[in-house]
Design a protein around this motif. Structure first.
Motif, PDB file in Angstrom:
ATOM      1  N   PHE A   1       5.593  -4.973   6.796  1.00 18.35           N
ATOM      2  CA  PHE A   1       7.016  -5.037   6.567  1.00 18.35           C
ATOM      3  C   PHE A   1       7.212  -4.069   5.472  1.00 18.35           C
ATOM      4  O   PHE A   1       6.319  -3.679   4.400  1.00 18.35           O
ATOM      5  N   PHE A   2       8.559  -3.788   5.373  1.00 22.12           N
ATOM      6  CA  PHE A   2       8.867  -2.912   4.123  1.00 22.12           C
ATOM      7  C   PHE A   2      10.149  -3.497   3.648  1.00 22.12           C
ATOM      8  O   PHE A   2      11.062  -3.790   4.314  1.00 22.12           O
TER       9      PHE A   2
ATOM     10  N   GLY B   1      18.135  -4.104  -0.044  1.00 21.22           N
ATOM     11  CA  GLY B   1      18.050  -5.458   0.198  1.00 21.22           C
ATOM     12  C   GLY B   1      17.412  -6.114   1.533  1.00 21.22           C
ATOM     13  O   GLY B   1      17.379  -7.299   1.450  1.00 21.22           O
ATOM     14  N   VAL B   2      17.202  -5.147   2.373  1.00 20.83           N
ATOM     15  CA  VAL B   2      16.612  -5.905   3.710  1.00 20.83           C
ATOM     16  C   VAL B   2      15.350  -5.727   3.723  1.00 20.83           C
ATOM     17  O   VAL B   2      14.637  -4.897   3.103  1.00 20.83           O
ATOM     18  N   ILE B   3      14.722  -6.561   4.449  1.00 18.60           N
ATOM     19  CA  ILE B   3      13.107  -6.548   4.795  1.00 18.60           C
ATOM     20  C   ILE B   3      13.166  -6.223   6.066  1.00 18.60           C
ATOM     21  O   ILE B   3      13.821  -7.094   6.943  1.00 18.60           O
TER      22      ILE B   3
ATOM     23  N   HIS C   1       0.859  -1.348   0.057  1.00 19.20           N
ATOM     24  CA  HIS C   1      -0.138   0.011   0.237  1.00 19.20           C
ATOM     25  C   HIS C   1       0.869   1.083   0.103  1.00 19.20           C
ATOM     26  O   HIS C   1       0.288   2.311  -0.169  1.00 19.20           O
ATOM     27  N   ARG C   2       2.129   1.176   0.183  1.00 18.98           N
ATOM     28  CA  ARG C   2       3.066   2.430   0.300  1.00 18.98           C
ATOM     29  C   ARG C   2       4.370   2.322  -0.590  1.00 18.98           C
ATOM     30  O   ARG C   2       5.004   1.364  -0.362  1.00 18.98           O
TER      31      ARG C   2
ATOM     32  N   LYS D   1      14.296   4.846   0.631  1.00 22.29           N
ATOM     33  CA  LYS D   1      13.537   4.046  -0.472  1.00 22.29           C
ATOM     34  C   LYS D   1      12.992   2.555   0.063  1.00 22.29           C
ATOM     35  O   LYS D   1      13.614   1.636   0.387  1.00 22.29           O
ATOM     36  N   VAL D   2      11.613   2.678   0.380  1.00 23.82           N
ATOM     37  CA  VAL D   2      10.852   1.568   0.787  1.00 23.82           C
ATOM     38  C   VAL D   2       9.464   1.167  -0.023  1.00 23.82           C
ATOM     39  O   VAL D   2       8.794   1.990  -0.288  1.00 23.82           O
TER      40      VAL D   2
END
Length: 279
Positions: free
Chosen positions: A216-217, A199-201, A148-149, A156-157
């Motif tokens: 989560f992003f 590259g991380v979540i 949603h975002r 930068k996500v």
């Protein structure tokens, strides 16, 4: 003197923090009136719109590995939201098992309308969060929900994980959904620079300790957020899809509050699955 880019980044971070705090306010007040600490539907980023998170919690607050317990396991605290006053955006699928394995790795596979995104999750770093995702995935919690975002300036996500963000178009409540429980933050990158690299979540939260939920992003470019959000894992495939979404831009729906907006290139999670624990 502070550069224009640094000022823009600082402003973007401040906007994100304000948005997350505002979005968490309603849920916090509802639970606070019932004398429950740490409420708040995950939202976040909760990125705003759900957006983000915030106060540092040590690992000791997240898990308890007491003497005499089962070797290789920790005790996790999943705090259920009071049934009275729950919003329709909270999806009740029960609680994960309190005892979670803290060894081995898992693969998270996010099947989307654009293709699969995969990530590696280290159980030693996030036993309780990994246990929560495994539980939610087994219930089809994320299926058919939309990311949603999207934030393209300052940080930068791409934010996902709200089970109520479904169907055509967007609603004001998108970004406020989550499970009917919360858990404490873990694996905070306090010693990393940047804290949230490409590259991380990571997990969103409402800005209060112990308010991590399901949102989560995915970080698609080094982001200087405060280290207050659980680092869940590392993307191993599909980052090109995320960057395609980023390149298409957002609709600026949250520009005045926290920056960014709904992604113009729609991302629908058709299914999210967690593999068996390896190792």
């Amino acid at each position: 003197m502070t550069s224009t880019r640094e000022r823009q980044r600082a402003a973007a971070r401040a906007r994100l923090e304000r948005e997350m705090a505002e979005r968490g306010a309603k849920a916090r007040k509802r639970r606070q009136t019932q004398a429950i600490v740490g409420a708040g539907a995950v939202l976040l980023l909760v990125v705003a719109g759900s957006v983000w998170l915030a106060t540092t919690l040590g690992g000791d607050d997240t898990t308890q590995n007491t003497a005499g317990g089962t070797p290789g396991y920790v005790q996790c605290a999943y705090t259920e939201a009071p049934k009275e006053g729950r919003t329709p955006q909270l999806k009740d699928v029960g609680l994960p098992p309190a005892q979670q394995k803290d060894t081995g790795t898992q693969t998270m596979t996010i099947d989307t309308n654009l293709g699969p995104i995969t990530a590696k999750i280290d159980r030693a770093a996030v036993p309780c969060t990994a246990g929560s995702f495994t539980h939610l995935a087994s219930k089809g919690f994320f299926d058919n929900s939309k990311c949603h975002r999207l934030v393209t300036e300052g940080i930068k996500v791409l934010q996902c994980g709200d089970p109520s963000a479904t169907g055509k178009g967007w609603r004001e409540t998108d970004g406020t959904g989550g499970p009917a429980y919360n858990l404490a933050e873990e694996n905070l990158p306090t010693d990393k620079r940047p804290p949230y690299p490409d590259g991380v979540i990571a997990m969103a939260n409402s800005g209060q300790p112990g308010s991590t939920g399901s949102q989560f992003f995915i970080v698609y470019g080094d982001s200087q957020l405060d280290p207050n959000y659980t680092v869940l894992g590392t993307v191993t495939g599909g980052m090109d899809l995320v960057k395609q979404v980023a390149a298409a831009g957002d609709d600026k729906a949250f520009a005045q509050q926290a920056g960014g907006g709904h992604p113009k290139k729609e991302v629908v999670i058709t299914k999210l699955a967690m593999s068996d624990i390896q190792g």
